[in-house]
Design an enzyme around this catalytic site. Structure first.
Site, PDB file in Angstrom:
ATOM      1  NE  ARG A  22      -1.364  -7.181  -0.155  1.00 34.40           N
ATOM      2  CZ  ARG A  22      -0.738  -7.862   0.802  1.00 34.40           C
ATOM      3  NH1 ARG A  22      -0.656  -9.174   0.729  1.00 34.40           N
ATOM      4  NH2 ARG A  22      -0.223  -7.245   1.853  1.00 34.40           N
ATOM      5  CE1 TYR A  55       6.142  -4.099  -4.980  1.00 36.34           C
ATOM      6  CE2 TYR A  55       4.439  -2.783  -6.004  1.00 36.34           C
ATOM      7  CZ  TYR A  55       5.376  -2.961  -5.006  1.00 36.34           C
ATOM      8  OH  TYR A  55       5.528  -2.001  -4.034  1.00 36.34           O
ATOM      9  N   GLY A 216      -0.777  -4.491   5.831  1.00 35.37           N
ATOM     10  CA  GLY A 216      -0.712  -5.665   4.965  1.00 35.37           C
ATOM     11  C   GLY A 216      -1.778  -6.710   5.301  1.00 35.37           C
ATOM     12  NE  ARG A 270     -12.413  -6.845   1.995  1.00 34.41           N
ATOM     13  CZ  ARG A 270     -11.924  -8.071   2.043  1.00 34.41           C
ATOM     14  NH1 ARG A 270     -10.842  -8.388   1.351  1.00 34.41           N
ATOM     15  NH2 ARG A 270     -12.496  -8.982   2.789  1.00 34.41           N
TER      16      ARG A 270
END
Ligand SMILES: NC(=O)c1ccc[n+]([C@@H]2O[C@H](COP(=O)([O-])OP(=O)(O)OC[C@H]3O[C@@H](n4cnc5c(N)ncnc54)[C@H](OP(=O)(O)O)[C@@H]3O)[C@@H](O)[C@H]2O)c1
Length: 300
Positions: A22, A55, A216, A270
């Site tokens: 991501r 990706y 996900g 995070r």
């Protein structure tokens, strides 16, 4: 954070792996921001980074590689995993008519050379065949993977999303060990635990990596199973501040197969606390409490 040595190789991966699927979706894709993510991982001992050629529409390796180019000392502090064989429909490959898989020698070699170039490195620590290819010539693919290890361009090889017969066929045509199978596993995706996949991996001494360990992000939605399991995960995460994502990682980490979760958050805060997942105790009965809450039924 300790690491896990991959079977029959000189490669060790950190207990938590950071996945960069991501990376290009972040609002900030600058080299400084990529560097911040790398630093926050390394500070906690998360030294393994999971890439694939495709990706971010073939951009993520390039974005990450800019940080390695800017500071050459980073490369020796990390392990780089990448994958190939998915041929995407993309503006980068306008001649392609259909999304497909390609495990030919020419395709794999070209993809690895691209990954090395984009990541500014002379080797990958681990190369995975991303998806089983129904048109695979196992002898050709096996020969290609063996030659890549022999050349030093990749230190170890494995597969992803393979079923036992699929990796056994490929393994039967090569001399180096397929040391990893990276598959989807989480509190919301438990099939590999009971359909024989994880058992076969242990029988064949193939290390498990778990992609999408938070399904996900589905764990944070109104999904019925997510709603059932979240309160328990939250409670289990109380000793580390109630971050239920950490309890979901701990559920995978607790398994005797020593599963390596591949985490995918882009959020710096995070990322910072990820290693606390290793502090969450998860005994057998707690593990089954999570299983039961997620599935909604007690085991037979
Ligand atoms: N081999 C394969 O076929 C395959 C397939 C898929 C993925 N992968 C690998 O696995 C890695 C991880 O996959 P993944 O990204 O799907 O992992 P994941 O950890 O299951 O999901 C990450 C997603 O969850 C969100 N999330 C995390 N914590 C959250 C919270 N507290 N509240 C709300 N949303 C939260 C993240 O958003 P934020 O960024 O906002 O935190 C992100 O969108 C990938 O990067 C890739 O390396 C491999």
């Amino acid at each position: 954070m300790h690491s896990i040595e991959l079977p029959d190789t000189q490669v060790s991966l950190s207990r938590l792996v950071y996945g960069v699927w991501r990376l290009a979706d972040d609002n900030d894709t600058s080299t400084d921001q990529v560097r911040r993510k790398i630093d926050r991982c390394l500070e906690q001992g998360i030294s393994s980074f999971d890439h694939a050629d495709i990706y971010g529409n073939y951009e993520c390796e390039r974005l990450f590689g800019q940080a390695l180019k800017a500071d050459a000392s980073l490369r020796d502090q990390m392990q780089l995993v990448s994958k190939c064989d998915i041929a995407l429909i993309s503006d980068k490959y306008p001649q392609r008519r259909v999304k497909h898989y390609d495990t030919s020698a020419a395709y794999i070699n070209q993809s690895v050379d691209n990954s090395l170039k984009h990541l500014h490195t002379d080797h990958l620590d681990l190369l995975l065949i991303h998806r089983p290819d129904p048109f695979m010539d196992a002898a050709e693919t096996g020969r290609t993977l063996d030659a890549l290890v022999k050349s030093g361009k990749v230190k170890a090889v494995g597969v992803s999303n393979f079923k036992p017969d699929q990796w056994r066929l490929l393994q039967s045509r090569m001399s180096h060990k397929l040391c990893v199978n990276q598959i989807e596993m989480s509190v919301l995706e438990q099939s590999a635990f009971i359909d024989g996949t994880l058992d076969a991996m242990q029988l064949d001494n193939v290390q498990a990596m778990a992609w999408s360990p938070l399904a996900g992000g589905r764990l944070f939605t109104d999904d019925a199973a997510a709603k059932r399991v979240k309160p328990l995960l939250q409670q289990l995460a109380e000793p580390v501040g109630g971050r239920l994502d950490l309890a979901a990682f701990a559920w995978l980490l607790a398994h005797p197969a020593k599963i390596l979760p591949v985490v995918g958050t882009n959020n710096l805060e995070r990322i910072s606390g990820l290693a606390d997942a290793l502090k969450i105790e998860m005994d057998r009965e707690t593990w089954f409490e999570v299983w039961t809450a997620a599935t909604g039924v007690e085991v037979p």
